[in-house]
Design an enzyme around this catalytic site. Structure first.
Site, PDB file in Angstrom:
ATOM      1  N   CYS A 129       0.805  -1.231   0.000  1.00  0.00           N
ATOM      2  CA  CYS A 129       0.000   0.000   0.000  1.00  0.00           C
ATOM      3  C   CYS A 129       0.838   1.281   0.000  1.00  0.00           C
ATOM      4  CB  CYS A 129      -0.938  -0.002   1.203  1.00  0.00           C
ATOM      5  SG  CYS A 129      -0.163  -0.532   2.730  1.00  0.00           S
ATOM      6  N   HIS A 236      -3.107   6.124   4.563  1.00  0.00           N
ATOM      7  CA  HIS A 236      -1.712   6.309   4.944  1.00  0.00           C
ATOM      8  C   HIS A 236      -1.227   7.657   4.399  1.00  0.00           C
ATOM      9  CE1 HIS A 236      -1.700   2.201   6.118  1.00  0.00           C
ATOM     10  NE2 HIS A 236      -0.978   1.658   5.151  1.00  0.00           N
TER      11      HIS A 236
HETATM   12  C1  2RA Z   1       0.484  -2.065   6.593  1.00  0.00           C
HETATM   13  N1  2RA Z   1       1.573  -2.308   4.457  1.00  0.00           N
HETATM   14  O1  2RA Z   1      -0.003  -0.930   6.507  1.00  0.00           O
HETATM   15  C2  2RA Z   1       0.752  -2.928   5.419  1.00  0.00           C
HETATM   16  C3  2RA Z   1      -0.504  -3.497   4.858  1.00  0.00           C
HETATM   17  N2  2RA Z   1      -0.264  -4.250   3.688  1.00  0.00           N
HETATM   18  O2  2RA Z   1       0.761  -2.606   7.639  1.00  0.00           O
END
Ligand code: 2RA
EC number: 1.2.1.11
Length: 329
Positions: A129, A236
């Site tokens: 991600c 994120h």
């Molecule tokens: C996280 N990248 O945010 C990972 C999820 N695939 O922990």
């Protein structure tokens, strides 16, 4: 066309179904849902019907008659089941980390490198991600000015750890002890995502480094990363510091970012306009702002970008790959 969703009951699997429902291109596609034996028989609403969850097994894969699969399985289950599905001729778009760095497989962000998919590819990995949302603003910069070095600092929401992460935040706010994370995430930041490796980096940090190189097709790119879990539920953020090879003007940077598909520039400090996690949740695009020179070096640039980690960072990216591979869009 018959499409299987592997791992349909988790956060990413559920979001895959939600996005498929939203998209006109999938209205005539027959969808079947698969998960572990714990969820067998559970019913899921989809386009006005009830889909019954089947147990994912060698037998159900062989009997399914699927053409394509979107996989939201963990790496170990993807390793076990996707080669079996591929043997049955099913084209699998995989959200797990298991096959991403396999030199015989592409690693696809549709806005960047759809041309790396070959007709014979049966397992097509989708990146991590935080990598996806970072390479989208970096690609036009790479093409226009070249990149010498990247420094990533991530601010990753708890949904990245699935329902357990969301629960730790919710319950932690009420003073309960965490069960997913080693420390409380409520009122805290954890500079620790995934396992620690021998070089002192976490697996998440190395995913960002290695996957960025693979997607941009540049094994020599200097990259470092620090990945941090923050007490936010969805979306994120990544602070990206870039050193380019050629000089640039900020106007040129705005132009290449604004012209890039799937990317929205939100940048007007005077009006307090910049990307924020809260307003990114549920959106398909990657947002970029706080675009400014890194004045400590000659060709330095700072960017701040956000994306919904479950949509563009996972479910949506796999669906956009499938739309292209199955010629639905
Ligand atoms: C996280 N990248 O945010 C990972 C999820 N695939 O922990």
């Amino acid at each position: 066309m018959k499409l299987g969703i592997f791992g349909a009951t988790g956060l990413v699997g559920q979001t895959m179904l939600k996005i498929l429902e939203e998209r006109e291109s999938f209205k005539d596609v027959q969808v079947e849902v698969f998960a572990s034996s714990r969820s067998k028989g559970q019913e899921i609403d989809y386009r006005g019907q009830k889909l019954v969850v089947q147990e994912l097994s060698e037998e159900s894969i062989k009997a399914g008659g699927l053409d394509y699969a979107l996989s939201a399985l963990d790496a170990d289950l993807a390793a076990k089941f996707l080669p079996l599905a591929a043997q049955e001729g099913i084209v699998c778009i995989d959200n797990s980390s298991y096959f991403r760095m396999d030199p015989d497989k592409p690693l696809v962000v549709p806005e960047i490198n759809l041309d790396t998919i070959r007709p014979e590819d049966k397992i097509i990995p989708s990146p991590n991600c935080s990598t996806i949302q970072s390479v989208i603003p970096l690609k036009p910069i790479y093409d226009a000015f070249g990149i010498k070095r990247i420094i990533y600092s991530t601010y990753q929401s708890t949904s990245g750890s699935g329902v357990g992460g969301l629960r730790d935040l919710e319950e932690g706010l009420k003073g309960k002890e965490p069960t997913t994370y080693p420390y409380p995430i409520a009122f805290n930041l954890l500079p620790h995502i995934d396992k620690f490796l021998d070089n002192g980096y976490t697996k998440e940090e190395m995913k960002m480094i290695n996957e960025t190189r693979k997607i941009l097709g540049d094994d020599n790119l200097a990259i470092t990363a620090t990945a941090v879990r923050v007490p936010v539920k969805f979306a994120h953020a990544v602070s990206i510091n870039v050193e380019t090879k050629k000089p640039f003007s900020l106007d040129q940077v705005y132009k290449v970012l604004e012209d890039f598909p799937g990317l929205v520039v939100q940048d007007d400090p005077a009006k307090k306009i910049y990307p924020m996690n809260l307003y990114t949740e549920g959106k398909d695009e990657v947002f970029v702002g706080r675009i400014r020179r890194d004045e400590s070096i000659e060709n330095g640039l700072n960017l701040w970008c956000t994306a919904d980690n479950i949509r563009k960072g996972a479910a949506l990216n796999t669906i956009q790959i499938l739309e292209k591979v199955a010629k639905l869009a």
